[in-house]
Write a protein that holds these residues in place. Structure first.
Motif, PDB file in Angstrom:
ATOM      1  N   ASP B  89       5.583  10.903   0.802  1.00 57.62           N
ATOM      2  CA  ASP B  89       6.375   9.749   1.250  1.00 57.62           C
ATOM      3  C   ASP B  89       5.801   9.132   2.505  1.00 57.62           C
ATOM      4  OD1 ASP B  89       8.202  10.234  -0.785  1.00 57.62           O
ATOM      5  OD2 ASP B  89       9.205  11.765   0.428  1.00 57.62           O
ATOM      6  N   LEU B  91       2.878   7.557   5.355  1.00 58.88           N
ATOM      7  CA  LEU B  91       1.979   6.407   5.385  1.00 58.88           C
ATOM      8  C   LEU B  91       0.554   6.756   4.921  1.00 58.88           C
ATOM      9  CD1 LEU B  91       1.564   3.479   6.007  1.00 58.88           C
ATOM     10  CD2 LEU B  91       1.328   4.030   8.402  1.00 58.88           C
ATOM     11  N   TRP B  93      -0.551   8.788   2.782  1.00 62.42           N
ATOM     12  CA  TRP B  93      -0.621   8.880   1.324  1.00 62.42           C
ATOM     13  C   TRP B  93      -0.583   7.488   0.699  1.00 62.42           C
ATOM     14  CZ3 TRP B  93       1.375   8.543  -3.589  1.00 62.42           C
ATOM     15  CH2 TRP B  93       0.866   9.469  -4.509  1.00 62.42           C
ATOM     16  N   ALA B  94       0.359   6.643   1.175  1.00 57.85           N
ATOM     17  CA  ALA B  94       0.485   5.284   0.631  1.00 57.85           C
ATOM     18  C   ALA B  94      -0.793   4.482   0.862  1.00 57.85           C
ATOM     19  CB  ALA B  94       1.670   4.568   1.263  1.00 57.85           C
ATOM     20  N   GLU B  97      -3.451   5.631  -1.452  1.00 51.95           N
ATOM     21  CA  GLU B  97      -3.161   5.131  -2.792  1.00 51.95           C
ATOM     22  C   GLU B  97      -3.579   3.670  -2.909  1.00 51.95           C
ATOM     23  OE1 GLU B  97       0.451   5.896  -5.812  1.00 51.95           O
ATOM     24  OE2 GLU B  97       0.924   4.654  -4.100  1.00 51.95           O
ATOM     25  N   THR B  98      -3.287   2.870  -1.860  1.00 51.68           N
ATOM     26  CA  THR B  98      -3.677   1.452  -1.872  1.00 51.68           C
ATOM     27  C   THR B  98      -5.189   1.313  -1.997  1.00 51.68           C
ATOM     28  OG1 THR B  98      -1.823   0.994  -0.434  1.00 51.68           O
ATOM     29  CG2 THR B  98      -3.489  -0.702  -0.599  1.00 51.68           C
ATOM     30  N   GLY B 236       2.709  -3.434  -4.637  1.00 48.72           N
ATOM     31  CA  GLY B 236       3.785  -2.475  -4.521  1.00 48.72           C
ATOM     32  C   GLY B 236       5.151  -3.112  -4.631  1.00 48.72           C
ATOM     33  N   GLY B 241       2.684   0.643  -7.210  1.00 47.82           N
ATOM     34  CA  GLY B 241       2.027   1.589  -6.325  1.00 47.82           C
ATOM     35  C   GLY B 241       1.489   0.983  -5.049  1.00 47.82           C
ATOM     36  N   GLY B 242       1.097   1.843  -4.128  1.00 45.36           N
ATOM     37  CA  GLY B 242       0.464   1.382  -2.906  1.00 45.36           C
ATOM     38  C   GLY B 242       1.443   1.153  -1.769  1.00 45.36           C
ATOM     39  N   ILE B 243       0.903   0.536  -0.720  1.00 46.39           N
ATOM     40  CA  ILE B 243       1.607   0.417   0.548  1.00 46.39           C
ATOM     41  C   ILE B 243       2.644  -0.699   0.523  1.00 46.39           C
ATOM     42  CG2 ILE B 243       0.201  -1.250   1.791  1.00 46.39           C
ATOM     43  CD1 ILE B 243      -0.057   0.809   4.011  1.00 46.39           C
ATOM     44  N   PRO B 246       6.776   0.428   0.417  1.00 42.95           N
ATOM     45  CA  PRO B 246       7.410   0.814   1.682  1.00 42.95           C
ATOM     46  C   PRO B 246       7.472  -0.333   2.681  1.00 42.95           C
ATOM     47  CG  PRO B 246       5.370   2.049   1.305  1.00 42.95           C
ATOM     48  CD  PRO B 246       5.697   1.361   0.045  1.00 42.95           C
ATOM     49  N   ILE B 262       3.276   0.039   9.574  1.00 43.48           N
ATOM     50  CA  ILE B 262       2.564  -0.235   8.313  1.00 43.48           C
ATOM     51  C   ILE B 262       1.632  -1.428   8.490  1.00 43.48           C
ATOM     52  CG2 ILE B 262       2.817  -0.835   5.892  1.00 43.48           C
ATOM     53  CD1 ILE B 262       5.475   0.567   5.877  1.00 43.48           C
TER      54      ILE B 262
END
Lengths: 255, 288
Positions: B89, B91, B93-94, B97-98, B236, B241-243, B246, B262
């Motif tokens: 959960d 930042l 990781w996000a 992923e981005t 997202g 997916g991605g940033i 959030p 972010i």
């Protein structure tokens, strides 16, 4: 022998009388039939209403126009703001490092934040509506056009600038007569490029509540009315295709 | 359009000045040119006014001052705990992923673009087929990314795969066009030489066409990677997916410290990636 063509003198009196008679007949018949031009103008709205009910515009027409208006306004003001900033950050015109370096840094940051994020932030400030979307587009096109423009200002032919400077011209004159004529085609081309991108992003800004056809997209998808989604996709496809074609044509006429 | 401003005239007359030292204006336009220009400006002005007329300014929200204030404060004190959260959960990781969505999406699109680009190159397939190829590429380009993402979400479910597929298909629109332009500008000599020696089409492609255009192709792909990096940040929004998710949640939920961290991380990452890829591109083009 002269090559003059001899034209018989016009019969002035007869001609004038003829024209006057015709006008008189027209005016007299209008008065006799109690024709009133003011009434027509006042009543036009009612006629338009009936026409609109006879040929109803589809539901997407209004939002589509709104999207285009957003794109036009956003691009225009963004590109307009970009010009002075591009001049200030070009190394060869105004060489002041403490203006240029922060400006370029600022432009870099602007371009890294997606228009969607800007729109979402402005929705928090200005409320839901297309104003937030337009501001986001202004910022995006400003960052893009300013960056491209200062790069092409730095690539201009220095000869003209030097020629003007050696004659004692001040910076404003140099910009007007040496810089502007050289970069104008690129400036317009970059503005059109930003416009194309803006039309596409204006079409999805509605997702965050920033107006335009994106709101319809979101609603149709949320209700799973896929035939409406398809209709919207086709409409935006045709519009974008037309605008691409149009701007390619304008661009070709410039170069 | 700017016919009155031809530099040639400047050189020849060396900036004519009047007796008071003011610069004389460029040569006067003919009457039709003048009227045409006035008409152009009028149409421009009308379009701009029409655009402004559609603007609905409802005033600033009553909470705007507080919003701006807390937003500003958030940038001074961003939510560092989110940055240091190394779970799924968090930042980092996000962000990863981005980046991986952008990398994988760009790779997919580079592969998919090649056949489209070949089909759209006039010097390989002739003008008629090329016109069709170009139309297909334009059609792909105009299809909105977010709608593609939604389509792929229904195929593979919400998550990064949908984002990768959406970017992969959408980028064909730009990469295909740039690739075909590079192919059209190449030297036809090697291709004709190979063909006259009886080379098969695949041999011609891999030995005559690709070696010539590959630096440009890689450079365009890197450029598209920069764009996809930004696009991956908005995908997202629809659940691909991605940033983006959030970020939008933080903005909509008015969690400004989280939004601030972010945005800061996103800006720094994008600038780093831009500089890296610009350096690689410069090297590729200069051939060293």
């Amino acid at each position: 022998m002269s090559d003059r063509i001899i034209v018989p003198p016009p019969k002035r009196l007869g001609q004038t009388l003829g024209i006057l008679t015709v006008i008189l007949v027209i005016v007299a018949s209008a008065i006799f039939a109690r024709f009133n031009i003011i009434e027509v103008i006042l009543g036009l709205q009612r006629g338009g209403r009936i026409l609109a009910r006879m040929f109803p515009l589809p539901g997407w027409f209004g939002p589509l126009m709104e999207t285009l208006q957003m794109a036009v306004t956003g691009t225009f003001w963004g590109a307009l703001l970009a010009f002075p900033i591009a001049i200030l950050s070009a190394r060869n015109i105004v060489d002041v490092p403490w203006i240029r370096v922060p400006l370029r840094f600022f432009l870099n940051i602007l371009r890294t934040i997606p228009a969607m994020v800007f729109a979402a932030m402005f929705v928090a400030i200005f409320g839901i509506g297309n104003f937030s979307g337009v501001i986001a587009l202004v910022i995006f096109s400003f960052g893009l056009v300013a960056k491209l423009l200062f790069e092409s200002i730095e690539a201009i032919d220095e000869g003209q600038v030097e020629a003007l400077r050696s004659l004692g011209a001040d910076t404003l004159t140099v910009i007007r007569y040496a810089v502007l004529p050289q970069i104008l085609p690129q400036y317009i081309s970059y503005t059109l490029y930003a416009f194309e991108i803006n039309v596409r992003s204006a079409a999805v800004l509605g997702y965050v509540g920033a107006g335009g056809i994106g709101q319809l997209f979101e609603r149709a998808l949320a209700w799973r009315r896929f035939h409406e989604v398809g209709e919207l996709v086709i409409v935006s496809f045709v519009v974008v295709l037309f605008l691409d074609f149009f701007s390619a044509k304008v661009r070709r006429s410039l170069i | 359009m700017s016919k009155g401003f031809e530099p040639k005239i400047y050189y020849r007359t060396a900036f004519p000045m009047d007796s008071e030292g003011r610069f004389l204006v460029p040569p006067a336009l003919s009457r039709t040119e003048f009227m045409g220009r006035i008409l152009n400006y009028l149409i421009m002005a009308l379009i701009v006014i029409w655009g402004l007329a559609g603007l609905q300014f409802k005033g600033i929200m009553q909470t705007a001052a507080a919003t701006v204030e807390s937003f500003g404060r958030a940038f001074i004190q961003p939510d560092f705990s989110y940055l240091l959260d190394t779970t799924m959960d968090g930042l980092p990781w996000a962000l990863l992923e981005t980046i991986s969505i952008a990398v994988a999406g760009t790779f997919v699109s580079a592969l998919l673009s090649l056949p489209f680009a070949l089909m759209a190159s006039e010097n390989l397939v002739g003008p008629r087929v090329a016109a069709w190829g170009k139309t297909i590429i334009t059609a792909i380009r105009t299809f909105p990314e977010l709608i593609l993402a939604l389509l792929f979400i229904s195929v593979v479910g919400p998550g990064a795969s949908a984002g990768i597929l959406a970017l992969g298909v959408h980028s064909i629109g730009m990469l295909g066009k740039l690739f075909s332009e590079a192919i059209e500008a190449m030297d036809m000599g090697p291709k004709e030489a190979l063909e006259s020696c009886g080379g098969r089409p695949m041999e011609v492609l891999t030995r005559a066409i690709l070696p010539q255009v590959s630096p440009e192709l890689i450079s365009f792909t890197l450029y598209r990677f920069e764009i996809n990096m930004r696009a991956a940040a908005t995908l997202g929004l629809v659940g691909a997916g991605g940033i983006g998710a959030p970020l939008i949640f933080a903005i909509n939920g008015r969690q400004w410290p989280r939004a601030a961290i972010i945005i800061l991380v996103l800006v720094i990452t994008v600038i780093l990636i831009d500089n890296l890829s610009a350096a690689i591109r410069k090297r590729l083009i200069s051939g060293r």
